[in-house]
Design an enzyme around this catalytic site. Sequence first.
Site, mmCIF file in Angstrom:
data_model
loop_
_atom_site.group_PDB
_atom_site.id
_atom_site.type_symbol
_atom_site.label_atom_id
_atom_site.label_comp_id
_atom_site.label_asym_id
_atom_site.label_seq_id
_atom_site.Cartn_x
_atom_site.Cartn_y
_atom_site.Cartn_z
ATOM 1 C CG HIS A 99 35.635 20.566 21.465
ATOM 2 N ND1 HIS A 99 36.176 21.832 21.479
ATOM 3 C CD2 HIS A 99 34.325 20.718 21.196
ATOM 4 C CE1 HIS A 99 35.229 22.711 21.231
ATOM 5 N NE2 HIS A 99 34.088 22.063 21.048
ATOM 6 C CG HIS A 101 30.596 18.298 19.567
ATOM 7 N ND1 HIS A 101 29.927 18.773 20.672
ATOM 8 C CD2 HIS A 101 31.350 19.342 19.129
ATOM 9 C CE1 HIS A 101 30.245 20.042 20.879
ATOM 10 N NE2 HIS A 101 31.110 20.413 19.947
HETATM 11 P P1 5GP Z 1 31.664 24.014 20.937
HETATM 12 O O1 5GP Z 1 30.445 24.850 20.708
HETATM 13 O O2 5GP Z 1 32.864 24.819 21.362
HETATM 14 O O3 5GP Z 1 31.972 23.102 19.774
HETATM 15 O O4 5GP Z 1 31.273 23.022 22.101
HETATM 16 C C1 5GP Z 1 31.751 23.122 23.400
HETATM 17 C C2 5GP Z 1 31.033 22.067 24.213
HETATM 18 O O5 5GP Z 1 31.700 21.940 25.454
HETATM 19 C C3 5GP Z 1 29.579 22.416 24.526
HETATM 20 O O6 5GP Z 1 28.735 21.398 24.002
HETATM 21 C C4 5GP Z 1 29.537 22.483 26.054
HETATM 22 O O7 5GP Z 1 28.353 21.938 26.602
HETATM 23 C C5 5GP Z 1 30.761 21.685 26.450
HETATM 24 N N1 5GP Z 1 31.361 22.113 27.710
HETATM 25 C C6 5GP Z 1 31.697 23.389 28.055
HETATM 26 N N2 5GP Z 1 32.236 23.415 29.291
HETATM 27 C C7 5GP Z 1 32.252 22.115 29.724
HETATM 28 C C8 5GP Z 1 32.698 21.513 30.937
HETATM 29 O O8 5GP Z 1 33.192 22.157 31.867
HETATM 30 N N3 5GP Z 1 32.571 20.165 31.033
HETATM 31 C C9 5GP Z 1 32.035 19.416 30.007
HETATM 32 N N4 5GP Z 1 31.943 18.094 30.214
HETATM 33 N N5 5GP Z 1 31.606 19.963 28.853
HETATM 34 C C10 5GP Z 1 31.719 21.304 28.709
#
Ligand code: 5GP
Length: 138
Positions: A99, A101
Site C-alpha cells: 500500500h 500512503h
Molecule cells: P503500514 O504501517 O502498514 O504502512 O500502514 C498500514 C495503515 O493501514 C495504517 O495507517 C492503518 O491505519 C491502516 N489500516 C489498518 N487497517 C485498516 C482498515 O481496516 N481500514 C483502513 N481504511 N485502514 C486501515
Amino acid sequence: MSTCVFCEISAGRIPCTKLYENEHVLAFLDIGPISDGHTLVVPKAHYDRLHQCPPDVLAELGRVVGFLAEPVARAVQADGYNVLNNNGSAAGQVVEHVHVHIIPRKTGDGVFDRWPAYKYPPGKAEAIAEKIKKNLAR
Ligand code: 5GP
Ligand code: ZN
C-alpha cells in the site's frame, strides 16, 4: 490461513471510505490518519512488498498515486503531501499487503519532524553503490 485486511477491503467484505477504484487498484481513506485526507492506494491483488508486484501492477499503482495526490491534498487545503510505502516491519509496515500512503501536509504540522540524516565517511557511498549495482545484475 490468516486473512489480509486489504484483501478483504478489496473484495468488499470489509467496508472502507472509498475514493477511487479500477480493475487493478483501490484507494480509500486510512482508518487511523496522521493527517486529514490520509489516503491508502493498494493493488487489489495481494503482494506483501513493493518489489514483489509485477511491473504492470506497479505502473498502475504509481499512475493512480499520481492521479490522486493533488485532489486529495486540495480537498484538505494542504500545502504539500508525502508519498510513503513501508516494506517490512523494520520499515514500519504493519499491514503486509502493498500500500502507498498519500499524506497531506500543512506547513509546520510537525508530522515527520525527525529526519535523521548523516554523512558517509570517505569511500562508503561508493562501496555501497557498487554492491547495489552488482545486485541489479542478478
Ligand atoms: P503500514 O504501517 O502498514 O504502512 O500502514 C498500514 C495503515 O493501514 C495504517 O495507517 C492503518 O491505519 C491502516 N489500516 C489498518 N487497517 C485498516 C482498515 O481496516 N481500514 C483502513 N481504511 N485502514 C486501515
Ligand atoms: Zn492482501
